[in-house]
Write a protein that holds these residues in place. Sequence first.
Motif, mmCIF file in Angstrom:
data_model
loop_
_atom_site.group_PDB
_atom_site.id
_atom_site.type_symbol
_atom_site.label_atom_id
_atom_site.label_comp_id
_atom_site.label_asym_id
_atom_site.label_seq_id
_atom_site.Cartn_x
_atom_site.Cartn_y
_atom_site.Cartn_z
ATOM 1 N N LEU A 36 3.652 -0.884 -1.881
ATOM 2 C CA LEU A 36 3.199 -0.960 -3.152
ATOM 3 C C LEU A 36 4.504 -1.059 -4.331
ATOM 4 O O LEU A 36 5.398 -1.330 -4.610
ATOM 5 C CB LEU A 36 2.221 -0.890 -3.729
ATOM 6 C CG LEU A 36 1.141 -1.472 -3.114
ATOM 7 C CD1 LEU A 36 -0.105 -1.013 -3.508
ATOM 8 C CD2 LEU A 36 0.626 -3.502 -2.669
ATOM 9 N N VAL B 16 -6.005 3.892 -4.984
ATOM 10 C CA VAL B 16 -6.025 2.514 -4.534
ATOM 11 C C VAL B 16 -7.221 2.895 -4.064
ATOM 12 O O VAL B 16 -8.808 2.151 -3.701
ATOM 13 C CB VAL B 16 -5.188 2.537 -3.383
ATOM 14 C CG1 VAL B 16 -6.105 2.142 -2.035
ATOM 15 C CG2 VAL B 16 -3.309 2.535 -3.632
ATOM 16 N N PHE C 175 -2.710 -6.921 -4.428
ATOM 17 C CA PHE C 175 -2.047 -6.495 -5.699
ATOM 18 C C PHE C 175 -1.095 -7.025 -6.447
ATOM 19 O O PHE C 175 -1.013 -7.121 -7.919
ATOM 20 C CB PHE C 175 -1.517 -5.195 -5.624
ATOM 21 C CG PHE C 175 -2.418 -3.684 -4.894
ATOM 22 C CD1 PHE C 175 -3.036 -3.054 -5.936
ATOM 23 C CD2 PHE C 175 -3.023 -3.680 -4.000
ATOM 24 C CE1 PHE C 175 -3.459 -1.628 -6.008
ATOM 25 C CE2 PHE C 175 -3.703 -2.853 -3.466
ATOM 26 C CZ PHE C 175 -4.401 -1.793 -4.610
ATOM 27 N N ARG D 290 -2.817 -9.283 -9.421
ATOM 28 C CA ARG D 290 -4.343 -7.975 -10.348
ATOM 29 C C ARG D 290 -3.398 -8.133 -11.130
ATOM 30 O O ARG D 290 -2.838 -7.327 -11.190
ATOM 31 C CB ARG D 290 -4.621 -6.861 -9.307
ATOM 32 C CG ARG D 290 -5.478 -5.806 -10.111
ATOM 33 C CD ARG D 290 -5.522 -4.607 -9.334
ATOM 34 N NE ARG D 290 -6.681 -3.944 -10.146
ATOM 35 C CZ ARG D 290 -6.554 -3.566 -11.032
ATOM 36 N NH1 ARG D 290 -5.499 -2.898 -11.173
ATOM 37 N NH2 ARG D 290 -7.311 -2.683 -11.487
#
Length: 74
Positions: free
Chosen positions: A11, A25, A56, A59
């Motif tokens: 990420l 996470v 993600f 988000r």
Amino acid sequence: MVSFRELARRLVADGIVPTMTHQRVSQLAKQEPDFPPVVEIGRSKAVDYRLARPWFAGRRSRQGERTDLKDTEE
């Protein structure tokens, strides 16, 4: 499938988030009901990166937000 540690690394490497740890996470996996499905492999947990990356990316970060002061009737 990637481990939580590898997910956090990817990420950041892909520019989805500025920083991420495998502990965060894990915390999100426990707290967020819409988190992508988690699979246990031995003592490790893994998630499909093809599902986790868009989750993600979409988000909204709430870093530093005080949830104890929020009105409960929102």
